[in-house]
Scaffold this motif. Sequence first.
Motif, PDB file in Angstrom:
ATOM      1  N   VAL A   1      39.209  14.809   2.958  1.00  0.00           N
ATOM      2  CA  VAL A   1      37.720  15.116   2.373  1.00  0.00           C
ATOM      3  C   VAL A   1      36.357  14.440   2.291  1.00  0.00           C
ATOM      4  CG1 VAL A   1      36.876  15.512   0.387  1.00  0.00           C
ATOM      5  CG2 VAL A   1      38.686  16.130   0.803  1.00  0.00           C
ATOM      6  N   ALA A   2      36.652  12.744   2.627  1.00  0.00           N
ATOM      7  CA  ALA A   2      36.076  12.146   2.451  1.00  0.00           C
ATOM      8  C   ALA A   2      34.916  12.636   4.699  1.00  0.00           C
ATOM      9  CB  ALA A   2      37.054  10.403   3.058  1.00  0.00           C
ATOM     10  N   ASP A   3      36.048  12.856   5.616  1.00  0.00           N
ATOM     11  CA  ASP A   3      35.880  12.731   6.639  1.00  0.00           C
ATOM     12  C   ASP A   3      34.652  13.897   6.806  1.00  0.00           C
ATOM     13  OD1 ASP A   3      37.206  10.903   7.992  1.00  0.00           O
ATOM     14  OD2 ASP A   3      38.386  12.831   8.593  1.00  0.00           O
ATOM     15  N   ARG A   4      34.360  14.837   5.989  1.00  0.00           N
ATOM     16  CA  ARG A   4      33.600  16.346   5.928  1.00  0.00           C
ATOM     17  C   ARG A   4      32.285  15.734   4.881  1.00  0.00           C
ATOM     18  NH1 ARG A   4      33.633  22.528   5.896  1.00  0.00           N
ATOM     19  NH2 ARG A   4      36.041  21.918   5.155  1.00  0.00           N
ATOM     20  N   ILE A   5      32.311  14.725   4.294  1.00  0.00           N
ATOM     21  CA  ILE A   5      31.625  14.105   3.233  1.00  0.00           C
ATOM     22  C   ILE A   5      30.746  13.437   4.149  1.00  0.00           C
ATOM     23  CG2 ILE A   5      30.510  11.908   1.932  1.00  0.00           C
ATOM     24  CD1 ILE A   5      33.040  13.293   0.133  1.00  0.00           C
ATOM     25  N   ILE A   6      31.570  12.475   5.336  1.00  0.00           N
ATOM     26  CA  ILE A   6      30.638  12.040   6.644  1.00  0.00           C
ATOM     27  C   ILE A   6      29.580  12.605   7.387  1.00  0.00           C
ATOM     28  CG2 ILE A   6      31.346  10.143   8.487  1.00  0.00           C
ATOM     29  CD1 ILE A   6      33.246   8.932   6.011  1.00  0.00           C
ATOM     30  N   GLU A   7      29.924  13.369   7.451  1.00  0.00           N
ATOM     31  CA  GLU A   7      29.496  15.017   8.419  1.00  0.00           C
ATOM     32  C   GLU A   7      28.141  14.919   7.560  1.00  0.00           C
ATOM     33  OE1 GLU A   7      31.526  18.382   9.367  1.00  0.00           O
ATOM     34  OE2 GLU A   7      33.361  17.141  10.060  1.00  0.00           O
ATOM     35  N   TYR A   8      27.835  14.486   6.224  1.00  0.00           N
ATOM     36  CA  TYR A   8      26.867  15.570   6.130  1.00  0.00           C
ATOM     37  C   TYR A   8      25.961  14.452   6.036  1.00  0.00           C
ATOM     38  CZ  TYR A   8      28.217  20.073   4.664  1.00  0.00           C
ATOM     39  OH  TYR A   8      28.596  21.660   4.244  1.00  0.00           O
ATOM     40  N   LYS A   9      26.466  12.964   5.484  1.00  0.00           N
ATOM     41  CA  LYS A   9      25.636  12.284   5.301  1.00  0.00           C
ATOM     42  C   LYS A   9      25.448  11.739   6.914  1.00  0.00           C
ATOM     43  CE  LYS A   9      25.521   8.894   2.040  1.00  0.00           C
ATOM     44  NZ  LYS A   9      23.960   8.709   1.809  1.00  0.00           N
ATOM     45  N   GLN A  10      25.989  11.787   7.911  1.00  0.00           N
ATOM     46  CA  GLN A  10      25.177  11.869   8.994  1.00  0.00           C
ATOM     47  C   GLN A  10      24.038  12.703   9.480  1.00  0.00           C
ATOM     48  OE1 GLN A  10      29.291  11.887  12.045  1.00  0.00           O
ATOM     49  NE2 GLN A  10      29.325   9.444  11.086  1.00  0.00           N
ATOM     50  N   ALA A  11      23.978  13.954   8.852  1.00  0.00           N
ATOM     51  CA  ALA A  11      23.190  14.530   9.531  1.00  0.00           C
ATOM     52  C   ALA A  11      22.072  14.410   8.436  1.00  0.00           C
ATOM     53  CB  ALA A  11      24.214  16.350   9.161  1.00  0.00           C
ATOM     54  N   GLY A  12      22.315  13.206   7.265  1.00  0.00           N
ATOM     55  CA  GLY A  12      21.342  12.950   6.723  1.00  0.00           C
ATOM     56  C   GLY A  12      21.600  13.334   5.245  1.00  0.00           C
ATOM     57  N   HIS A  13      21.962  14.089   5.262  1.00  0.00           N
ATOM     58  CA  HIS A  13      21.845  14.981   3.404  1.00  0.00           C
ATOM     59  C   HIS A  13      22.412  14.046   2.122  1.00  0.00           C
ATOM     60  CE1 HIS A  13      21.741  19.038   4.520  1.00  0.00           C
ATOM     61  NE2 HIS A  13      22.395  18.120   5.716  1.00  0.00           N
ATOM     62  N   ASP A  14      21.976  13.778   1.229  1.00  0.00           N
ATOM     63  CA  ASP A  14      22.269  13.249   0.010  1.00  0.00           C
ATOM     64  C   ASP A  14      23.562  14.093  -1.018  1.00  0.00           C
ATOM     65  OD1 ASP A  14      20.395  10.758   0.015  1.00  0.00           O
ATOM     66  OD2 ASP A  14      18.808  12.073  -0.888  1.00  0.00           O
ATOM     67  N   MET A  15      24.514  13.137  -1.085  1.00  0.00           N
ATOM     68  CA  MET A  15      25.454  13.967  -1.514  1.00  0.00           C
ATOM     69  C   MET A  15      26.164  13.195  -2.998  1.00  0.00           C
ATOM     70  SD  MET A  15      26.307  16.063   1.223  1.00  0.00           S
ATOM     71  CE  MET A  15      27.860  16.166   0.846  1.00  0.00           C
ATOM     72  N   VAL A  16      25.959  14.617  -3.713  1.00  0.00           N
ATOM     73  CA  VAL A  16      27.065  14.583  -5.100  1.00  0.00           C
ATOM     74  C   VAL A  16      28.984  15.218  -4.524  1.00  0.00           C
ATOM     75  CG1 VAL A  16      26.589  14.992  -7.215  1.00  0.00           C
ATOM     76  CG2 VAL A  16      25.113  13.768  -6.249  1.00  0.00           C
ATOM     77  N   VAL A  17      29.305  14.343  -5.005  1.00  0.00           N
ATOM     78  CA  VAL A  17      30.923  15.101  -4.597  1.00  0.00           C
ATOM     79  C   VAL A  17      31.415  15.382  -6.445  1.00  0.00           C
ATOM     80  CG1 VAL A  17      33.092  14.797  -3.580  1.00  0.00           C
ATOM     81  CG2 VAL A  17      31.067  14.356  -2.401  1.00  0.00           C
ATOM     82  N   VAL A  18      31.875  16.689  -7.048  1.00  0.00           N
ATOM     83  CA  VAL A  18      32.883  16.661  -8.470  1.00  0.00           C
ATOM     84  C   VAL A  18      33.594  16.956  -7.217  1.00  0.00           C
ATOM     85  CG1 VAL A  18      33.077  18.291  -9.688  1.00  0.00           C
ATOM     86  CG2 VAL A  18      30.377  17.645  -8.465  1.00  0.00           C
ATOM     87  N   VAL A  19      35.149  15.810  -8.187  1.00  0.00           N
ATOM     88  CA  VAL A  19      36.036  16.751  -7.267  1.00  0.00           C
ATOM     89  C   VAL A  19      37.298  16.759  -8.964  1.00  0.00           C
ATOM     90  CG1 VAL A  19      36.444  15.291  -5.532  1.00  0.00           C
ATOM     91  CG2 VAL A  19      37.420  14.034  -7.020  1.00  0.00           C
ATOM     92  N   SER A  20      38.306  17.489  -8.288  1.00  0.00           N
ATOM     93  CA  SER A  20      39.716  17.984  -9.717  1.00  0.00           C
ATOM     94  C   SER A  20      40.061  16.700  -9.321  1.00  0.00           C
ATOM     95  CB  SER A  20      39.616  19.481  -9.829  1.00  0.00           C
ATOM     96  OG  SER A  20      38.940  20.547  -9.367  1.00  0.00           O
ATOM     97  N   ALA A  21      40.987  17.184 -10.668  1.00  0.00           N
ATOM     98  CA  ALA A  21      42.407  16.279 -10.867  1.00  0.00           C
ATOM     99  C   ALA A  21      43.430  16.764  -9.469  1.00  0.00           C
ATOM    100  CB  ALA A  21      43.140  16.287 -11.426  1.00  0.00           C
ATOM    101  N   MET A  22      44.050  15.897  -8.703  1.00  0.00           N
ATOM    102  CA  MET A  22      44.982  16.153  -7.732  1.00  0.00           C
ATOM    103  C   MET A  22      46.265  16.920  -7.662  1.00  0.00           C
ATOM    104  SD  MET A  22      45.994  11.744  -6.079  1.00  0.00           S
ATOM    105  CE  MET A  22      46.547  12.853  -4.510  1.00  0.00           C
TER     106      MET A  22
END
Length: 413
Positions: free
Chosen positions: A22-43
């Motif tokens: 999940v962290a890798d996917r968020i990083i892809e979006y960050k690298q594309a220049g997006h601001d990111m707010v990420v909501v997660v559920s319990a494991m």
Amino acid sequence: MGLIVQKYGGTSVGTIERILRVADRIIEYKQAGHDMVVVVSAMGKSTDVLVDMAKQLSPYPSEREMDMLLATGEQVSIALLAMALHQKGYDAISLTGWQAGITTESVHGKARIKHIDNGRIQSELKRGRVVIVAGFQGISEEGEITTLGRGGSDTSAVALAASLNADKCEIFTDVSGVFTADPRVVPAAQKLDSISYDEMLELANLGAGVLHPRSVEAAKQYKVRLVVRSSFTPEEGTYVEEVANMETGRVVSGVAHDEDVAKVTVVGMPARVGTLSRLFNTLADNQVNVDIIIQSSYDAAVTNISFTVASDDLRKTLDTLARNQANLGFEKVDHEEGLSKVSIVGAGMVNNPGVAADMFRVLAENEISIKMVSTSDIKVSCVIPAKHTELAVRALHTAYGLDVAEQAVVHGL
Ligand code: ADP
Ligand code: ASP
Ligand code: MG
């Protein structure tokens, strides 16, 4: 480039390895220049584990303490995801519902979000951080921790997307989108490219657990661009939007089921003006959500009223009725468990007579008895014995021409 809100469900953050993905996917979006707010559920299934522990202590644990307990699940996953991003060299901060400014009603177990003060999130975004918010939880005006109801992280994500005016809200889950039926029950279910808010809202309310109903309500109200997609595959997901599927020509776009249905019959209510009002106001005052209602009279003086509730609410319903028997004036209460509700949903039904008749025929051909029926412009629901749920859902899916050859992929823990 712009602001994107993403939500990752329990399976998607079920292990450390998956959190890293999940962290890798968020990083892809960050690298594309997006601001990111990420909501997660319990494991994984950790919320279920917490519920089980509480139930071992008491059949009816305090609702306040239950929220205190269940809110911990999301606190684990937000912190771990923030650490995973730090480890990969990215700035990130985790926030509880309270820290993210999510204020809810003062109801435990199924609170609605009242407003969001997103100042803290905005300032963290300005510092270039990925903001990770605990789903499913908020705080009441009295300062108590509340939860939004099972599956409520979807609603946290959509509400944040609305409040932040995000470009998009992406719900990442263990299937590749919204299907014509639960792909775990109907392997021949097909993925929809898009679905209208109204149809999605019906499906969600009728048991399609892929989206929390209130998330769809909020998306429709605030016109949030909502996408449901897989966190395991790169496929495009399903867009939930204002108008969709108009050209498919299909009358029925999906089949939903809900296996937690109980039926209650109040026998011998005095048949007077105001009877229904008194009965259902009493139930509402005790936080009982009633679904299908049928009234039948067997003589002029008394009437029987049957209705369905979620199985979890059965005990509360029976207790409430018992406490109020004298002032409501009924004879007795019967109840039946082990029921389910199967529903067909489709915006095209309004102009097509005979859709309900077809549904009754298909159920009859499969020797399935129908206990209650409820209809609206875009759905027909039948309450049936729960043991026949799968058979009913598959038979209806086939009968309305929804089957496809290719089988859906479902990821588990
Ligand atoms: P998450 O933990 O990601 O929120 P959920 O279990 O809440 O995941 O929701 C995803 C599940 O919803 C799927 O695994 C699937 O079994 C179920 N589901 C029920 N109805 C549908 C539907 N019509 N389309 C897709 N998934 C559905
Ligand atoms: N963890 C909560 C649940 O299991 C909320 C969510 O997953 O959306 O219901
Ligand atoms: Mg969910």
